[in-house]
Design a protein around this motif. Structure first.
Motif, PDB file in Angstrom:
ATOM      1  N   GLY A   1       0.820  -1.202   0.000  1.00  0.00           N
ATOM      2  CA  GLY A   1       0.000   0.000   0.000  1.00  0.00           C
ATOM      3  C   GLY A   1       0.848   1.242   0.000  1.00  0.00           C
ATOM      4  N   ALA A   2       0.712   2.066   1.042  1.00  0.00           N
ATOM      5  CA  ALA A   2       1.338   3.380   1.074  1.00  0.00           C
ATOM      6  C   ALA A   2       2.859   3.319   1.227  1.00  0.00           C
ATOM      7  N   VAL A   3       3.361   2.520   2.160  1.00  0.00           N
ATOM      8  CA  VAL A   3       4.806   2.497   2.421  1.00  0.00           C
ATOM      9  C   VAL A   3       5.576   1.974   1.219  1.00  0.00           C
ATOM     10  N   LYS A   4       5.054   0.942   0.579  1.00  0.00           N
ATOM     11  CA  LYS A   4       5.817   0.296  -0.499  1.00  0.00           C
ATOM     12  C   LYS A   4       5.722   1.015  -1.844  1.00  0.00           C
ATOM     13  N   ASN A   5       4.734   1.864  -2.006  1.00  0.00           N
ATOM     14  CA  ASN A   5       4.504   2.459  -3.331  1.00  0.00           C
ATOM     15  C   ASN A   5       5.695   3.229  -3.872  1.00  0.00           C
ATOM     16  N   GLN A   6       6.528   3.771  -2.989  1.00  0.00           N
ATOM     17  CA  GLN A   6       7.653   4.599  -3.460  1.00  0.00           C
ATOM     18  C   GLN A   6       8.774   3.783  -4.083  1.00  0.00           C
ATOM     19  N   TYR A   7       8.713   2.441  -3.982  1.00  0.00           N
ATOM     20  CA  TYR A   7       9.786   1.641  -4.592  1.00  0.00           C
ATOM     21  C   TYR A   7       9.815   1.818  -6.105  1.00  0.00           C
ATOM     22  N   GLY A   8       8.705   2.244  -6.682  1.00  0.00           N
ATOM     23  CA  GLY A   8       8.678   2.522  -8.111  1.00  0.00           C
ATOM     24  C   GLY A   8       9.494   3.739  -8.507  1.00  0.00           C
ATOM     25  N   LEU A   9      10.055   4.457  -7.530  1.00  0.00           N
ATOM     26  CA  LEU A   9      10.927   5.590  -7.832  1.00  0.00           C
ATOM     27  C   LEU A   9      12.401   5.190  -7.836  1.00  0.00           C
ATOM     28  N   VAL A  10      12.665   3.919  -7.541  1.00  0.00           N
ATOM     29  CA  VAL A  10      14.019   3.383  -7.725  1.00  0.00           C
ATOM     30  C   VAL A  10      14.209   3.130  -9.213  1.00  0.00           C
ATOM     31  N   TYR A  11      15.354   3.491  -9.718  1.00  0.00           N
ATOM     32  CA  TYR A  11      15.588   3.497 -11.165  1.00  0.00           C
ATOM     33  C   TYR A  11      15.869   2.105 -11.740  1.00  0.00           C
ATOM     34  N   GLY A  12      15.127   1.752 -12.777  1.00  0.00           N
ATOM     35  CA  GLY A  12      15.422   0.606 -13.629  1.00  0.00           C
ATOM     36  C   GLY A  12      15.765  -0.682 -12.908  1.00  0.00           C
ATOM     37  N   THR A  13      16.893  -1.276 -13.310  1.00  0.00           N
ATOM     38  CA  THR A  13      17.307  -2.574 -12.776  1.00  0.00           C
ATOM     39  C   THR A  13      17.725  -2.511 -11.317  1.00  0.00           C
ATOM     40  N   HIS A  14      17.853  -1.323 -10.771  1.00  0.00           N
ATOM     41  CA  HIS A  14      18.218  -1.199  -9.358  1.00  0.00           C
ATOM     42  C   HIS A  14      17.092  -1.712  -8.446  1.00  0.00           C
ATOM     43  N   LYS A  15      15.872  -1.785  -8.971  1.00  0.00           N
ATOM     44  CA  LYS A  15      14.785  -2.374  -8.180  1.00  0.00           C
ATOM     45  C   LYS A  15      15.047  -3.861  -7.947  1.00  0.00           C
ATOM     46  N   ALA A  16      15.410  -4.575  -9.018  1.00  0.00           N
ATOM     47  CA  ALA A  16      15.729  -5.993  -8.876  1.00  0.00           C
ATOM     48  C   ALA A  16      16.948  -6.183  -7.977  1.00  0.00           C
ATOM     49  N   ALA A  17      17.930  -5.308  -8.130  1.00  0.00           N
ATOM     50  CA  ALA A  17      19.134  -5.402  -7.289  1.00  0.00           C
ATOM     51  C   ALA A  17      18.793  -5.211  -5.819  1.00  0.00           C
ATOM     52  N   GLY A  18      17.795  -4.379  -5.536  1.00  0.00           N
ATOM     53  CA  GLY A  18      17.365  -4.170  -4.160  1.00  0.00           C
ATOM     54  C   GLY A  18      16.808  -5.428  -3.531  1.00  0.00           C
ATOM     55  N   HIS A  19      16.083  -6.214  -4.325  1.00  0.00           N
ATOM     56  CA  HIS A  19      15.560  -7.477  -3.811  1.00  0.00           C
ATOM     57  C   HIS A  19      16.697  -8.436  -3.463  1.00  0.00           C
ATOM     58  N   ALA A  20      17.749  -8.433  -4.266  1.00  0.00           N
ATOM     59  CA  ALA A  20      18.885  -9.306  -3.993  1.00  0.00           C
ATOM     60  C   ALA A  20      19.668  -8.832  -2.766  1.00  0.00           C
ATOM     61  N   LYS A  21      19.755  -7.513  -2.600  1.00  0.00           N
ATOM     62  CA  LYS A  21      20.527  -6.959  -1.487  1.00  0.00           C
ATOM     63  C   LYS A  21      19.779  -7.080  -0.163  1.00  0.00           C
ATOM     64  N   TYR A  22      18.452  -6.989  -0.218  1.00  0.00           N
ATOM     65  CA  TYR A  22      17.612  -7.066   0.982  1.00  0.00           C
ATOM     66  C   TYR A  22      16.619  -8.212   0.782  1.00  0.00           C
ATOM     67  N   PRO A  23      17.075  -9.463   0.909  1.00  0.00           N
ATOM     68  CA  PRO A  23      16.315 -10.604   0.403  1.00  0.00           C
ATOM     69  C   PRO A  23      15.139 -11.081   1.235  1.00  0.00           C
ATOM     70  N   ASP A  24      15.095 -10.764   2.535  1.00  0.00           N
ATOM     71  CA  ASP A  24      13.939 -11.252   3.281  1.00  0.00           C
ATOM     72  C   ASP A  24      12.968 -10.107   3.551  1.00  0.00           C
ATOM     73  N   SER A  25      11.777 -10.449   4.007  1.00  0.00           N
ATOM     74  CA  SER A  25      10.703  -9.461   4.122  1.00  0.00           C
ATOM     75  C   SER A  25      11.034  -8.341   5.099  1.00  0.00           C
ATOM     76  N   ARG A  26      11.748  -8.664   6.179  1.00  0.00           N
ATOM     77  CA  ARG A  26      12.062  -7.645   7.179  1.00  0.00           C
ATOM     78  C   ARG A  26      13.098  -6.657   6.660  1.00  0.00           C
ATOM     79  N   LYS A  27      14.162  -7.156   6.058  1.00  0.00           N
ATOM     80  CA  LYS A  27      15.194  -6.257   5.523  1.00  0.00           C
ATOM     81  C   LYS A  27      14.642  -5.408   4.384  1.00  0.00           C
ATOM     82  N   PHE A  28      13.844  -6.040   3.530  1.00  0.00           N
ATOM     83  CA  PHE A  28      13.274  -5.300   2.409  1.00  0.00           C
ATOM     84  C   PHE A  28      12.350  -4.197   2.928  1.00  0.00           C
TER      85      PHE A  28
END
Length: 377
Positions: A160-187
């Motif tokens: 919802g509200a908290v997660k919506n801003q992840y769409g402002l991360v540029y391009g492939t850096h969104k996928a890289a963020g999932h790899a860098k912060y792999p579990d639900s708490r870190k993400f």
């Protein structure tokens, strides 16, 4: 101070949405109290990828357009919009046209912002993440209005509200963020830091038709009949969670956001204002709640427990593919952030997983256009 969450009932997208959005903003004090007319405003919808709005994947054009109308009618001239799709090989304009947002933007003479270039920013106050690569518009603008969608989410239970801003991360850096912060708490902690850096001024949630089940892209539309507004993203997501009978403590973005100081997830600190007057969160749930809403209600596995589920012979949370639905398009492989890929598909070859590599980020499930991938526990 108590956080205010506005709930405006709205049966469908032809039920006077523009007037209802206007009313909700007035109940928060008016747009002029929130954003100065001289500021550059970015209206950020939720566009996971370009798809018809009747699928409930994206912010509906009626809600999005209503926000633009409020700005224009109140004399805001420096307004732009956009979101960064999770799919490769597409364009901002194409996605916005596919989900009906471009037509609304054209109607009010609003152009897309600068989503084609990026800027790396450092956030010294970050607790989980201190560096982000963001679309340029998110950095150079003054104020963000986050127009999110009420949906389920495989990794975080709801989005919802908290997660919506992840769409402002540029391009492939969104996928890289999932790899860098792999579990639900870190993400979720990273998302909370991102929100703390961007500081959106207003959050508006399209909950007229929500998504239940296999969200955020492969679930089922379900009527919820409401628009929610707040300046506190944690309180807004908390009310959403309560309405679908999810304990906010089992929503990592709520707990991380509260810990980060973005807002409150304590019912006693939230005032819900409806057209019928003020209500407590408990009263709102009794009056408007949907106990049959299909959503994961347990806390996502995290940390050492999440690691143990990946060991041989242990029961595993994991994405699985329905071979009858899979067409071998390869979008899941494209979306996988893992080096060497944890799923392989494409050119008609159906998806096959290597669970030893899989980090359970569910990017594959989010992006699958055939609803062929689900989370099993």
């Amino acid at each position: 101070m108590r956080s205010e969450v506005i709930i405006i009932k709205c049966r469908n997208y032809t039920d006077g949405v523009e007037e209802k959005v206007k009313k909700g903003i007035r109940m928060l004090g008016g747009i002029g109290k929130i954003i100065g007319k001289e500021e550059r405003v970015l209206v950020k919808p939720n566009v996971l990828y370009g798809v018809s709005p009747d699928k409930a994947v994206t912010t509906h054009p009626a809600v999005f357009g209503s926000v633009l109308r409020v700005l224009r009618e109140n004399g805001y001239e420096n307004v732009c919009y956009g979101d960064s799709s999770g799919r490769m090989g597409t364009t901002l304009e194409k996605d916005m046209e596919s989900c009906g947002l471009k037509a609304e933007a054209d109607r009010y003479g609003v152009m897309t912002g600068d989503f084609g270039t990026s800027e790396k920013v450092h956030f010294e106050e970050g607790t989980i993440a201190r560096d982000f690569v963001l679309v340029k518009e998110a950095v150079k603008g003054d104020a963000i209005i986050s127009v999110c969608k009420m949906k389920t989410h495989a990794l975080e239970n709801i989005t919802g509200a908290v997660k919506n801003q992840y769409g402002l991360v540029y391009g492939t850096h969104k996928a890289a963020g999932h790899a860098k912060y792999p579990d639900s708490r870190k993400f979720a902690g990273m998302l909370a830091d991102l929100d703390a850096y961007l500081k959106p001024r207003l959050y508006i949630m399209d909950g007229i038709i929500a998504m239940e089940g296999n969200g955020p892209g492969s679930g089922d539309p379900v009527p919820m009949g409401m628009i929610l507004l707040s300046r506190d993203p944690v309180a807004l997501d908390t009310v959403f969670a309560r309405l679908v009978y999810v304990d906010p403590k089992n929503v990592p973005t709520c707990t991380a956001g509260a810990k980060r100081g973005l807002g409150t997830m304590d019912d006693s600190g939230i005032t819900v204002i409806t057209e019928e007057g003020e209500m407590t969160v408990e009263e709102v749930v009794q009056k408007f709640g949907h106990p049959d809403f299909v959503v994961k209600r347990k806390e996502p596995r995290i940390g050492i427990l999440g690691f143990l589920t990946r060991l041989p012979g242990r029961k595993k949370d994991r994405p699985v593919v329905d071979s009858e639905k899979c067409i071998g398009c390869g979008i899941c492989e494209e979306a996988c952030p893992v080096d060497g890929k944890a799923v392989h598909a494409g050119k008609g070859v159906k998806a096959v997983y290597d669970y030893k590599k899989c980090i359970r980020c569910y990017c594959c499930q989010e992006m699958c256009p055939q609803k062929a991938i689900t989370k099993v526990e």
